[in-house]
Design a protein around this motif. Structure first.
Motif, PDB file in Angstrom:
ATOM      1  N   GLY A 268     -70.778  80.953  18.716  1.00  0.00           N
ATOM      2  CA  GLY A 268     -70.020  80.040  19.568  1.00  0.00           C
ATOM      3  C   GLY A 268     -70.587  79.979  20.968  1.00  0.00           C
ATOM      4  N   ARG A 269     -70.973  81.149  21.518  1.00  0.00           N
ATOM      5  CA  ARG A 269     -71.551  81.140  22.853  1.00  0.00           C
ATOM      6  C   ARG A 269     -72.892  80.393  22.879  1.00  0.00           C
ATOM      7  NH1 ARG A 269     -68.918  86.177  22.990  1.00  0.00           N
ATOM      8  NH2 ARG A 269     -70.651  87.215  21.931  1.00  0.00           N
ATOM      9  N   LEU A 272     -72.153  76.687  22.785  1.00  0.00           N
ATOM     10  CA  LEU A 272     -71.689  76.207  24.081  1.00  0.00           C
ATOM     11  C   LEU A 272     -72.823  76.131  25.087  1.00  0.00           C
ATOM     12  CD1 LEU A 272     -68.270  78.087  24.442  1.00  0.00           C
ATOM     13  CD2 LEU A 272     -68.627  75.647  24.080  1.00  0.00           C
ATOM     14  N   THR A 273     -73.728  77.120  25.048  1.00  0.00           N
ATOM     15  CA  THR A 273     -74.862  77.104  25.986  1.00  0.00           C
ATOM     16  C   THR A 273     -75.741  75.881  25.760  1.00  0.00           C
ATOM     17  OG1 THR A 273     -74.860  79.507  26.095  1.00  0.00           O
ATOM     18  CG2 THR A 273     -76.877  78.376  26.777  1.00  0.00           C
ATOM     19  N   LEU A 275     -74.901  73.065  24.296  1.00  0.00           N
ATOM     20  CA  LEU A 275     -74.156  71.857  24.653  1.00  0.00           C
ATOM     21  C   LEU A 275     -74.123  71.668  26.163  1.00  0.00           C
ATOM     22  CD1 LEU A 275     -71.118  71.920  22.188  1.00  0.00           C
ATOM     23  CD2 LEU A 275     -73.006  70.295  22.235  1.00  0.00           C
ATOM     24  N   ARG A 276     -73.959  72.758  26.922  1.00  0.00           N
ATOM     25  CA  ARG A 276     -73.977  72.642  28.382  1.00  0.00           C
ATOM     26  C   ARG A 276     -75.326  72.129  28.873  1.00  0.00           C
ATOM     27  NH1 ARG A 276     -71.272  77.870  28.357  1.00  0.00           N
ATOM     28  NH2 ARG A 276     -69.048  77.591  28.767  1.00  0.00           N
TER      29      ARG A 276
END
Length: 451
Positions: A268-269, A272-273, A275-276
Motif C-alpha cells: 500500500g505504501r 501511494l508513493t 501515485l503521488r
C-alpha cells in the motif's frame, strides 16, 4: 475588353458590386457621368465650328459632338472604344478631354501593353498631323501674300514644333500617369492578395496547431491512464492476494498473518508513493493548462510553444523516475511473496538501455504477472529476459491454475485494458507484442523491443 477602374479594388474587397450597371460604386458612376457631360458640352461647342467648315447645319455639329463626347460614359467598360472615337474625331478638332481621359483609362487598365502602345501611337500621330496641317495653313494664310515664299521654311519648322508639342502634351502625360496608376493598383492588389493568403495560412497553421495540441493532450491522457493502470492494478492485486492469505491464516498461524499484514502495508505504501509521483507530474503541468485555456484564436502559436516546453520538461523529469530492469528481481520477489510460483531467467549480457526501453520492458512483465494473479492464481510462471545485440526480448508464460476455481478465488476485477496497454507501449517504441493461450492451457505474453 474590361478595364479595372479606380473603384474596382474597393468593391472587390466588399465581395459584390454596389453601383449601377457596370460600375462597382455609385461615386464611380457619378464621376464618369460628370466627365461625359463636360466632354459632350465641349464636343458640341467644337462641333458648331466643324459644321460651319463642312457646310452642314450647326444642329448637326452639336448632335454629332454630343454623341461623340458622351462616349466617356463607358470608359471603364470599353477604354479602347473611347480612344478609337477620339482618334476618329481628332480631324474635326474636337474631343480633347475625351482623348486625355480615354488614354489615361486605357493605360491604367489591364489591357495588353502592345494595345496600349499601338493606340497611344495612333492618337499621337492623329493629333500631330491635325495640328501640323492646321498650323501650316494658319502661317501660310498670314504670310502667304507678298514675300510669303521667303519665310515658308521658317513657318514649316514652327508648325512642326507646335504640332509636336501639342501631340506630346495631349498623349504622353495621360499615358504615363495611367501606366503609373495601373502599376500601383496592381501592386496594391498583389500585396492585398498576399496578405489575405498569409492570413489564411496563419489561420490554417493555428487550426493545425490546435489539432496537434488536442492530439498531444489525448496522448498524454492515454499515457497517464496506462501508467496509473499499471501501478494501481499490480500493487492492489498483490494487496488483495496478501489480504486473502491473511484472512486464511489469521487464526491458524498468527506469525504468518503478521508477516502478510506487513507485506500488505508495504504494498500500500509503495502504491501511494507511485501515485503521488504521478500526481506530482500532473500538478507540474498547471502552467501548461493555464496557457492552454487561453483563447486559441489570439495566441495559438504561444500555446503550442508552451505545450511543447511543458511536455519536454515533463519527459525529462520522468526519465529518471520510472522503473528499470534492475528492479525486475524485486518485482518477481514480490509476486513470489504473494504465493506465486515464479522463476526468472536472464539470457545474454546485461547492459543499460534507454530509459523508455527499460521502463516499457518492466511494465510488460509487471502487467503480465498481475494478469497471472487475476486469472491464474497459483499457476507456475516463468519469466524470461533475453539481452540481444539489437533488441531486448521478454516472455512471461504461466501454466494452467492448479485448481479449476483458483482463477477467481481472489475475486480480482479486470478492466480489460492490460494487454492493450502493453501492446501500445511496445508499438510506440517500434517493437512487436504477441499474447495468447498456450497448448497446455496457460497463457503467454511475449514482446521484443529494439534496443
Amino acid at each position: 475588353m474590361t478595364a479595372t477602374g479606380e473603384d474596382r479594388t474597393g468593391a472587390r474587397m466588399e465581395g459584390r458590386p454596389v453601383g449601377p450597371w457596370w460600375w462597382e460604386r455609385w461615386r464611380g458612376a457619378v464621376l464618369d457621368g460628370s466627365l461625359a457631360f463636360v466632354s459632350a458640352v465641349e464636343c458640341s461647342v467644337e462641333g458648331v465650328a466643324f459644321a460651319g467648315d463642312a457646310g452642314l447645319p450647326a444642329s448637326v455639329g452639336v448632335v454629332f459632338g454630343a454623341l461623340a463626347g458622351s462616349v466617356l460614359l463607358v470608359r471603364r467598360m470599353w477604354p479602347v472604344a473611347v480612344v478609337l472615337v477620339f482618334i476618329a474625331v481628332a480631324p474635326a478638332q474636337m474631343g480633347y478631354l475625351m482623348g486625355l481621359v480615354g488614354l489615361y483609362t486605357l493605360a491604367a487598365s489591364e489591357a495588353p501593353r502592345r494595345i496600349i502602345g499601338a493606340l497611344s501611337g495612333m492618337a499621337f500621330t492623329g493629333v500631330f498631323i491635325v495640328w501640323f496641317v492646321q498650323a501650316t495653313q494658319i502661317t501660310r494664310g498670314e504670310d502667304g501674300g507678298v514675300g510669303g515664299d521667303a519665310v515658308v521654311g521658317g513657318d514649316e519648322w514652327f508648325a512642326l514644333f507646335l504640332a509636336l508639342t501639342v501631340a506630346i502634351g495631349l498623349t504622353a502625360p495621360p499615358v504615363l500617369l495611367g501606366l503609373y496608376v495601373g502599376a500601383r493598383r496592381r501592386l496594391m492588389e498583389s500585396l492585398r492578395e498576399r496578405a489575405d493568403s498569409l492570413e489564411r495560412e496563419l489561420q490554417l497553421l493555428a487550426e493545425r496547431a490546435e489539432e496537434r495540441a488536442e492530439w498531444a493532450r489525448g496522448e498524454e491522457r492515454t499515457r497517464i491512464a496506462r501508467e496509473m493502470h499499471d501501478v494501481v492494478a499490480h500493487r492492489v492485486s498483490l494487496m488483495v492476494v496478501h489480504a486473502a492469505a491473511l484472512q486464511a491464516v489469521a487464526r491458524k498461524d498468527p506469525e504468518k498473518a503478521v508477516k502478510n499484514a506487513a507485506l500488505v502495508g508495504d504494498m500500500g505504501r509503495q502504491a501511494l508513493t507511485e501515485l503521488r509521483e504521478m500526481l506530482g507530474v500532473l500538478r507540474s503541468g498547471d502552467g501548461f493548462s493555464t496557457v492552454r485555456s487561453a483563447e486559441p484564436a489570439s495566441v495559438p502559436l504561444a500555446a503550442v510553444g508552451a505545450a511543447a516546453a511543458a511536455a519536454a520538461s515533463r519527459a525529462e523529469d520522468e526519465v529518471g523516475e520510472g522503473p528499470c530492469l534492475a528492479e525486475l528481481e524485486v518485482l518477481v520477489g514480490q509476486s513470489a511473496a504473494a504465493g506465486m510460483v515464479v522463476e526468472l531467467s536472464v539470457e545474454g549480457e546485461v547492459r543499460v538501455y534507454a530509459a523508455e526501453v527499460e521502463q516499457t520492458a518492466y511494465r510488460v512483465v509487471q502487467e503480465a504477472l498481475t494478469n497471472v494473479h487475476k486469472h491464474a492464481a497459483g499457476a507456475k510462471t516463468h519469466v524470461r529476459l533475453a539481452h540481444r545485440s539489437a533488441e531486448i526480448a521478454m516472455q512471461v508464460e504461466n501454466g494452467p491454475p492448479p485448481e479449476p476455481g483458483a482463477a477467481g478465488a481472489a475475486r480480482l476485477p479486470s478492466g480489460g485494458n492490460g494487454l492493450l496497454g502493453m501492446k501500445e507501449r511496445v508499438a510506440a517504441l517500434g517493437g512487436v507484442f504477441v499474447s495468447g493461450p498456450t497448448d497446455a492451457g496457460g497463457f503467454r505474453v511475449s514482446a521484443v523491443i529494439p534496443a
